[in-house]
Design a protein around this motif. Structure first.
Motif, PDB file in Angstrom:
ATOM      1  N   ALA A  13     -11.583 -40.983 -74.131  1.00 24.96           N
ATOM      2  CA  ALA A  13     -10.319 -40.644 -73.483  1.00 24.96           C
ATOM      3  C   ALA A  13     -10.403 -41.067 -72.019  1.00 24.96           C
ATOM      4  O   ALA A  13     -11.478 -40.998 -71.417  1.00 24.96           O
ATOM      5  CB  ALA A  13     -10.039 -39.148 -73.588  1.00 24.96           C
ATOM      6  N   ILE A  14      -9.283 -41.511 -71.468  1.00 27.20           N
ATOM      7  CA  ILE A  14      -9.258 -41.975 -70.078  1.00 27.20           C
ATOM      8  C   ILE A  14      -8.068 -41.356 -69.340  1.00 27.20           C
ATOM      9  O   ILE A  14      -6.950 -41.325 -69.864  1.00 27.20           O
ATOM     10  CB  ILE A  14      -9.157 -43.509 -69.986  1.00 27.20           C
ATOM     11  CG1 ILE A  14     -10.260 -44.184 -70.811  1.00 27.20           C
ATOM     12  CG2 ILE A  14      -9.244 -43.960 -68.533  1.00 27.20           C
ATOM     13  CD1 ILE A  14     -10.198 -45.710 -70.788  1.00 27.20           C
ATOM     14  N   ILE A  15      -8.343 -40.865 -68.133  1.00 23.38           N
ATOM     15  CA  ILE A  15      -7.282 -40.498 -67.198  1.00 23.38           C
ATOM     16  C   ILE A  15      -7.076 -41.724 -66.302  1.00 23.38           C
ATOM     17  O   ILE A  15      -7.903 -42.028 -65.443  1.00 23.38           O
ATOM     18  CB  ILE A  15      -7.659 -39.262 -66.367  1.00 23.38           C
ATOM     19  CG1 ILE A  15      -7.902 -38.060 -67.294  1.00 23.38           C
ATOM     20  CG2 ILE A  15      -6.559 -38.940 -65.356  1.00 23.38           C
ATOM     21  CD1 ILE A  15      -8.410 -36.819 -66.577  1.00 23.38           C
ATOM     22  N   SER A 176     -10.152 -43.738 -60.020  1.00 21.75           N
ATOM     23  CA  SER A 176      -9.522 -43.531 -58.707  1.00 21.75           C
ATOM     24  C   SER A 176     -10.306 -42.615 -57.779  1.00 21.75           C
ATOM     25  O   SER A 176      -9.832 -42.305 -56.692  1.00 21.75           O
ATOM     26  CB  SER A 176      -8.075 -43.022 -58.819  1.00 21.75           C
ATOM     27  OG  SER A 176      -8.033 -41.610 -58.904  1.00 21.75           O
ATOM     28  N   GLY A 177     -11.487 -42.169 -58.170  1.00 23.06           N
ATOM     29  CA  GLY A 177     -12.301 -41.358 -57.287  1.00 23.06           C
ATOM     30  C   GLY A 177     -12.034 -39.869 -57.330  1.00 23.06           C
ATOM     31  O   GLY A 177     -12.746 -39.091 -56.697  1.00 23.06           O
ATOM     32  N   GLU A 178     -11.014 -39.445 -58.051  1.00 23.14           N
ATOM     33  CA  GLU A 178     -10.733 -38.015 -58.168  1.00 23.14           C
ATOM     34  C   GLU A 178     -11.725 -37.376 -59.145  1.00 23.14           C
ATOM     35  O   GLU A 178     -12.183 -38.013 -60.084  1.00 23.14           O
ATOM     36  CB  GLU A 178      -9.298 -37.783 -58.651  1.00 23.14           C
ATOM     37  CG  GLU A 178      -8.228 -38.432 -57.786  1.00 23.14           C
ATOM     38  CD  GLU A 178      -8.118 -37.815 -56.400  1.00 23.14           C
ATOM     39  OE1 GLU A 178      -8.742 -36.748 -56.167  1.00 23.14           O
ATOM     40  OE2 GLU A 178      -7.428 -38.396 -55.545  1.00 23.14           O
ATOM     41  N   ARG A 179     -12.036 -36.089 -58.923  1.00 25.34           N
ATOM     42  CA  ARG A 179     -13.026 -35.391 -59.746  1.00 25.34           C
ATOM     43  C   ARG A 179     -12.397 -34.147 -60.347  1.00 25.34           C
ATOM     44  O   ARG A 179     -12.785 -33.019 -60.063  1.00 25.34           O
ATOM     45  CB  ARG A 179     -14.257 -34.998 -58.900  1.00 25.34           C
ATOM     46  CG  ARG A 179     -14.950 -36.153 -58.186  1.00 25.34           C
ATOM     47  CD  ARG A 179     -15.642 -37.082 -59.176  1.00 25.34           C
ATOM     48  NE  ARG A 179     -16.602 -37.973 -58.542  1.00 25.34           N
ATOM     49  CZ  ARG A 179     -16.321 -39.182 -58.077  1.00 25.34           C
ATOM     50  NH1 ARG A 179     -15.066 -39.633 -58.122  1.00 25.34           N
ATOM     51  NH2 ARG A 179     -17.256 -39.937 -57.549  1.00 25.34           N
ATOM     52  N   ARG A 180     -11.391 -34.351 -61.170  1.00 26.33           N
ATOM     53  CA  ARG A 180     -10.756 -33.209 -61.832  1.00 26.33           C
ATOM     54  C   ARG A 180     -10.186 -33.655 -63.169  1.00 26.33           C
ATOM     55  O   ARG A 180     -10.037 -34.835 -63.438  1.00 26.33           O
ATOM     56  CB  ARG A 180      -9.673 -32.595 -60.947  1.00 26.33           C
ATOM     57  CG  ARG A 180      -8.584 -33.544 -60.502  1.00 26.33           C
ATOM     58  CD  ARG A 180      -7.540 -32.840 -59.642  1.00 26.33           C
ATOM     59  NE  ARG A 180      -6.521 -33.781 -59.173  1.00 26.33           N
ATOM     60  CZ  ARG A 180      -6.595 -34.458 -58.033  1.00 26.33           C
ATOM     61  NH1 ARG A 180      -7.630 -34.307 -57.231  1.00 26.33           N
ATOM     62  NH2 ARG A 180      -5.630 -35.294 -57.689  1.00 26.33           N
ATOM     63  N   LEU A 194     -18.434 -36.393 -69.095  1.00 27.26           N
ATOM     64  CA  LEU A 194     -17.463 -36.804 -68.084  1.00 27.26           C
ATOM     65  C   LEU A 194     -18.067 -37.879 -67.195  1.00 27.26           C
ATOM     66  O   LEU A 194     -19.193 -37.741 -66.713  1.00 27.26           O
ATOM     67  CB  LEU A 194     -17.032 -35.616 -67.221  1.00 27.26           C
ATOM     68  CG  LEU A 194     -16.585 -34.342 -67.950  1.00 27.26           C
ATOM     69  CD1 LEU A 194     -16.163 -33.284 -66.941  1.00 27.26           C
ATOM     70  CD2 LEU A 194     -15.461 -34.631 -68.919  1.00 27.26           C
ATOM     71  N   VAL A 195     -17.303 -38.948 -66.954  1.00 24.21           N
ATOM     72  CA  VAL A 195     -17.709 -40.009 -66.035  1.00 24.21           C
ATOM     73  C   VAL A 195     -16.544 -40.275 -65.086  1.00 24.21           C
ATOM     74  O   VAL A 195     -15.415 -40.506 -65.536  1.00 24.21           O
ATOM     75  CB  VAL A 195     -18.095 -41.302 -66.778  1.00 24.21           C
ATOM     76  CG1 VAL A 195     -18.350 -42.436 -65.778  1.00 24.21           C
ATOM     77  CG2 VAL A 195     -19.337 -41.084 -67.640  1.00 24.21           C
ATOM     78  N   PHE A 196     -16.818 -40.235 -63.798  1.00 26.13           N
ATOM     79  CA  PHE A 196     -15.792 -40.483 -62.787  1.00 26.13           C
ATOM     80  C   PHE A 196     -16.092 -41.802 -62.086  1.00 26.13           C
ATOM     81  O   PHE A 196     -17.226 -42.059 -61.689  1.00 26.13           O
ATOM     82  CB  PHE A 196     -15.753 -39.336 -61.773  1.00 26.13           C
ATOM     83  CG  PHE A 196     -15.415 -38.006 -62.393  1.00 26.13           C
ATOM     84  CD1 PHE A 196     -14.103 -37.690 -62.701  1.00 26.13           C
ATOM     85  CD2 PHE A 196     -16.407 -37.091 -62.681  1.00 26.13           C
ATOM     86  CE1 PHE A 196     -13.781 -36.471 -63.282  1.00 26.13           C
ATOM     87  CE2 PHE A 196     -16.103 -35.863 -63.265  1.00 26.13           C
ATOM     88  CZ  PHE A 196     -14.787 -35.549 -63.560  1.00 26.13           C
TER      89      PHE A 196
END
Length: 227
Positions: A13-15, A176-180, A194-196
């Motif tokens: 899954a990707i945000i 995008s560098g966000e961590r949520r 989780l991978v950011f």
């Protein structure tokens, strides 16, 4: 999976975050960023097929995104309709099964009809399933299921989710560098890795995708057990 090296993920899954900032940095309209982001979804979907991924879930439009400027929302809806019309035959020819998850109440009936058409046309495809989270919120999904839940445990509850056939993602990526998590797949990602990444979504290329899969493969998944 046993409590050892994770191997390659089958369900991802990707945000897809950062379309607006990508456009802003280039002096382009916000919708140009969303178009570039949609192009990138198609490119990474093709990579996913080659990389052995069986299900790819993309966060396209959340229940909170209605708060954005009206012209942006209207442009997104227009783009979404046009993309479904143009790309469904192409994805069908490539063996992609399409599923839309999220609330359909309140959407334009014409848009809902297009979504249902795309699902109907591609329903027998087995190469990969593309889940598109549209007008989606993780809390909304759980609330909608809870209203119909009459007991029976986790499996009975799962059957009431928007896509009960969806596997829990092995891996969740956010760009995008966000961590949520941003209200995404709250039920399904209980044990996801989780991978950011720092890339804005339109800049997230195959090399970045493969780096995420390699990071996943280096981890140990215990699911509460002890090695």
């Amino acid at each position: 999976m046993s409590a050892n090296a994770a191997g390659r993920p089958r369900y991802v899954a990707i945000i897809t975050d950062g379309n607006g900032r990508w456009a802003q940095r280039r002096g382009l309209p916000t919708l140009a960023g969303h178009e570039a982001g949609a192009d990138n979804v198609k490119a990474r979907l093709r990579d996913a097929v080659e990389l052995g991924i069986e299900e790819l879930t993309i966060y396209s439009f959340s229940t909170e995104n209605w708060r954005r400027p009206r012209d942006e929302v209207e442009g997104l809806m227009r783009m979404f309709r046009e993309r479904i019309d143009r790309e469904t035959p192409e994805l069908d020819a490539e063996g992609v099964r399409m599923r839309f998850i999220g609330r359909r109440e309140g959407l334009d009936p014409d848009l809902v009809e297009r979504m249902e058409w795309a699902e109907r046309v591609t329903r027998d495809n087995r190469r990969i399933t593309l889940f598109v989270a549209f007008n989606y919120g993780g809390r909304a999904e759980i609330l909608d299921a809870a209203r119909r839940y009459e007991g029976g445990g986790e499996e009975a509850f799962r059957k009431l989710l928007y896509a009960p056939e969806m596997h829990d993602p092995d891996l969740l990526i956010r760009t995008s560098g966000e961590r949520r998590i941003s209200n995404y797949l709250l039920w399904q990602i209980a044990y996801s890795e989780l991978v950011f990444r720092d890339e804005l979504w339109p800049d997230f290329d195959r090399a970045a995708f493969e780096a995420c899969l390699e990071e996943y493969a280096s981890r140990q998944r215990r699911f509460g057990a002890r090695i």
